[in-house]
Structure formats: C-alpha cells, structure tokens
Design an enzyme around this catalytic site. Structure first.
Site, PDB file in Angstrom:
ATOM      1  N   CYS A 122       3.317  -4.913   1.316  1.00  0.00           N
ATOM      2  CA  CYS A 122       4.246  -4.859   0.081  1.00  0.00           C
ATOM      3  C   CYS A 122       3.429  -5.514  -1.099  1.00  0.00           C
ATOM      4  O   CYS A 122       3.465  -4.994  -2.211  1.00  0.00           O
ATOM      5  CB  CYS A 122       5.540  -5.373   0.189  1.00  0.00           C
ATOM      6  SG  CYS A 122       6.339  -5.131   1.818  1.00  0.00           S
ATOM      7  N   ASP A 123       2.933  -6.658  -0.912  1.00  0.00           N
ATOM      8  CA  ASP A 123       2.518  -7.654  -2.062  1.00  0.00           C
ATOM      9  C   ASP A 123       0.997  -7.997  -2.028  1.00  0.00           C
ATOM     10  O   ASP A 123       0.467  -8.597  -2.990  1.00  0.00           O
ATOM     11  CB  ASP A 123       3.306  -8.829  -1.890  1.00  0.00           C
ATOM     12  CG  ASP A 123       4.928  -8.656  -1.926  1.00  0.00           C
ATOM     13  OD1 ASP A 123       4.866  -7.810  -2.752  1.00  0.00           O
ATOM     14  OD2 ASP A 123       5.428  -9.349  -1.226  1.00  0.00           O
ATOM     15  N   CYS A 173       5.689  -9.941   3.594  1.00  0.00           N
ATOM     16  CA  CYS A 173       4.936  -8.499   3.578  1.00  0.00           C
ATOM     17  C   CYS A 173       3.597  -8.380   2.833  1.00  0.00           C
ATOM     18  O   CYS A 173       3.734  -8.067   1.674  1.00  0.00           O
ATOM     19  CB  CYS A 173       6.124  -7.618   3.064  1.00  0.00           C
ATOM     20  SG  CYS A 173       5.766  -6.094   3.416  1.00  0.00           S
TER      21      CYS A 173
END
Ligand code: NDP
Length: 318
Positions: free
Chosen positions: A145-146, A142
């Site tokens: 997300c990261d 992701c």
C-alpha cells in the site's frame, strides 16, 4: 441489539470477504442457500494488500492478490450471492438451534439460520509508542500500500516470515536500500522466499536484531534504533520508512465470550470440521487456522463451511 426490529431473514450469513468467505459463498449459492456476504472494512481481505500470488492453484503465471479476490467475488455473485459492504458490529447466537442474529454497522439487525464466520486476521504491531506516533508518517504495516511513497529512499522492514520476505523484495524494487530486521538468527519464511531475499542485492538482512525505537523529527520517520540481542550493541539506521510485517492476529473480538477460542483468539472448530461450539455457526479461513494460513486452505475451509451449513439445514428440515 433490537431483535424485535429484524430487517431481513438470511438463510446463510457470511461474515468476511477473503478467500474463505467468497468460497463459502460460491458453494452456498450453488446449494441455493441464498448467501449474503458482509464484506467488512477491507473487502477482499488480506490478499487485496499483497502483490503476486504464485501459489494459488490454477494460475500458472501467478495472479495479483486484488485480481484474485475480484474474480472470487464475481464467481460468488454469478450464482446469486449478495455481496454487501458492511461491518458486523454485534452478534447474538442461539445455543439451541434457533435463529442467530447479527447487527450491521451498529443499526440494522438481520436474522440467520446459519452463519459462516470468515473474518480473517489483521496485521500485528510491535507495540512501541513511536510506532503509533509515526503510523502513517513513515510507519506502515503494508509495503504494497505504502511502498510507493518511499521511492528511491532507504527503508527498514521488521519480520522474518513470508510476509516480510515478500514485502522486502517488493520494497527493494522501489527503494534504494532495504534493511530487514530479523529477531532470530534465521528466517521463518520458506526457503524459496528466503532465497529471493538474499539474492536481492539492495536488501541487507540484520539477524538477531530487535527494534528499540523508531526515530523521527516530530513529523516523520528519520531512522530506527536497533539492538543486537546477542551482543546488546545498538545502532541507528537512517531510514525514512519503517514497515512492520510480523504476523497477524485473528479478528475475533466480536465473538469473545460467545464462541470457543484458544488463548491467542483463534476460533476453535470441531476436528475435521468447521463447526464451532454453537450449532449452525461455522468458522473458515485464518480466523480458525493458525497453522496453514494460506489462501488455498482458507478457500478449502470456506467450501467445508458451506457444505456443513447445507447439511445442518437439511438435518433441521428432516
Ligand atoms: P509469520 O508468523 O509466519 O512470521 C512472523 C515473523 O515476524 C517471524 O519471523 C517472527 O519471528 C517475526 N516476529 C513476530 N513478532 C515479532 C516481534 N515482536 N518483533 C520482531 N519480529 C517478530 O507471519 P507472516 O505474516 O510472515 O506469514 C503468515 C502466514 O502467511 C504464513 O503461513 C506464511 O507462509 C503465509 N504467507 C505466504 C505468502 C506467500 O506464499 N506468497 C506471503 C505472505 C504470507 P520468529 O520467527 O522469531 O517468531
């Protein structure tokens, strides 16, 4: 599952909280089916892990995935839907029009007249040992997300679909350089996404390229060894982040041996319908759609499932 200890009876149980689940809830609530949505582990589903959604009708300037999902949830709640954080751990469906049962979080048992399955799909992994070893230490499925953790660094992303293209352009805004590893000599992504990628100067697309190994120092990712599947030539790319964006698999383990599914695990629904092989159990969204897999098509089938649940109940009451 202990069916003697039913905590609650629900007219319309909805499993999953993506666009399919919430749209089903909006329609079911307005039809007075008093739906209860169990969100699953990722409330809001896959769209909460994306950035801009530019193709959901009604948003001329686009909308952020998490905002869209929050709006859908509020809309479902406005008509009386109960949205609960919880994970369905077991199901027991009646084959002959009787009550269906679901166990929540391994303990509470509820019964339901109708069930709408909208459990969606989950990101796929390459299946390399090094991928699992460094998952969370440089490997991620992701980017949204990261990606932040790799600000100013060099990263690689594998995949040639819309997800990979979208995530590569997202990463390009944060990172110094993004290598995009595409296993064929062309993208699967739409033309629009493809153009966005090739017009981003700090993305380098490597075609016919497969990942052999993710390299690390035992703690974190330090690179990736790739192989050109035409020339067999291998090379190492010095990257600190490795993102996997190669598609998804339907979340249907729970229904194995209970509901009809195809060889890849997608639930099979009757033609032009969301009905499964069990009366009163319907399936909507990515869990039953390997063709379109769009938020709007998921929402469309969510609407169909609620209408079909309503009709099913009406026929039973006749
Ligand atoms: P897709 O299945 O569309 O694409 C997967 C990509 O990963 C393909 O390029 C595929 O290669 C590649 N791939 C699969 N397995 C491997 C492997 N083992 N090693 C290397 N590469 C691999 O998945 P997406 O997640 O990209 O998209 C799913 C759906 O969601 C699509 O319908 C897409 O259009 C939609 N979507 C739309 C977005 C938007 O419009 N904003 C954003 C994101 C997704 P190959 O082509 O060779 O099979």
């Amino acid at each position: 599952m202990n069916k003697e200890q039913v905590a609650e009876h629900i007219k319309c149980l909805i499993i999953g909280s993506g666009p399919a689940g919430y749209t089903a809830a909006i329609y079911a609530a307005r039809a007075d089916l008093k739906p209860v949505v169990y969100t699953g582990i990722v409330p809001g589903g896959q769209l909460t892990q994306t950035t801009e959604v530019d193709n959901f009708p009604g948003y001329p300037n686009g909308i952020k995935g998490p905002e869209l999902m929050e709006d859908l949830k509020l809309q479902a709640e406005r008509f009386g839907t109960q949205v609960r954080f919880g994970y369905v751990t077991k199901v027991d469906f009646s084959k002959d029009g009787g009550l269906h049962y679901a166990e929540i979080d391994g303990n509470t048992v509820v019964s339901a007249d109708t069930v709408i399955i909208a459990t969606g799909a989950t990101a796929k992994w390459l299946g390399l040992e090094s991928e699992q070893k460094y998952n969370g230490f440089g490997v991620s499925a992701c980017a949204v997300c990261d990606g932040f953790f790799f600000k100013g660094q060099d990263v690689a992303i594998v995949g040639g679909g819309d997800t990979a293209a979208e995530e590569a352009t997202y990463l390009a805004k944060l990172c110094n350089k993004v290598y995009m590893l595409v296993r064929r000599d062309e993208f699967r992504a739409s033309k629009a996404m493809y153009h966005r990628v090739i017009n981003t100067p700090n993305i380098e697309v490597l075609y016919n390229t497969e990942t052999e190994e993710i390299l690390g120092d035992g703690q974190v990712v330090t690179g990736v060894r790739v192989r050109n599947n035409k020339t067999n030539e291998t090379k190492e790319l010095a990257v600190t982040g490795f993102f996997v964006a190669i598609g998804h698999k339907p979340n249907t383990e729970l229904f194995q041996g209970i509901l009809d599914m195809d060889e890849t695990g997608y639930l099979i629904t009757k033609p032009d319908s969301t009905a499964t092989n069990i009366p009163g159990v319907f399936a909507a969204g990515d869990v039953q759609d390997h063709v379109y897999r769009q938020a709007i098509t998921a929402a469309g089938t969510g609407c169909m499932a609620a209408l079909e649940a309503e009709r099913y109940l009406a026929t039973k009451e006749d």
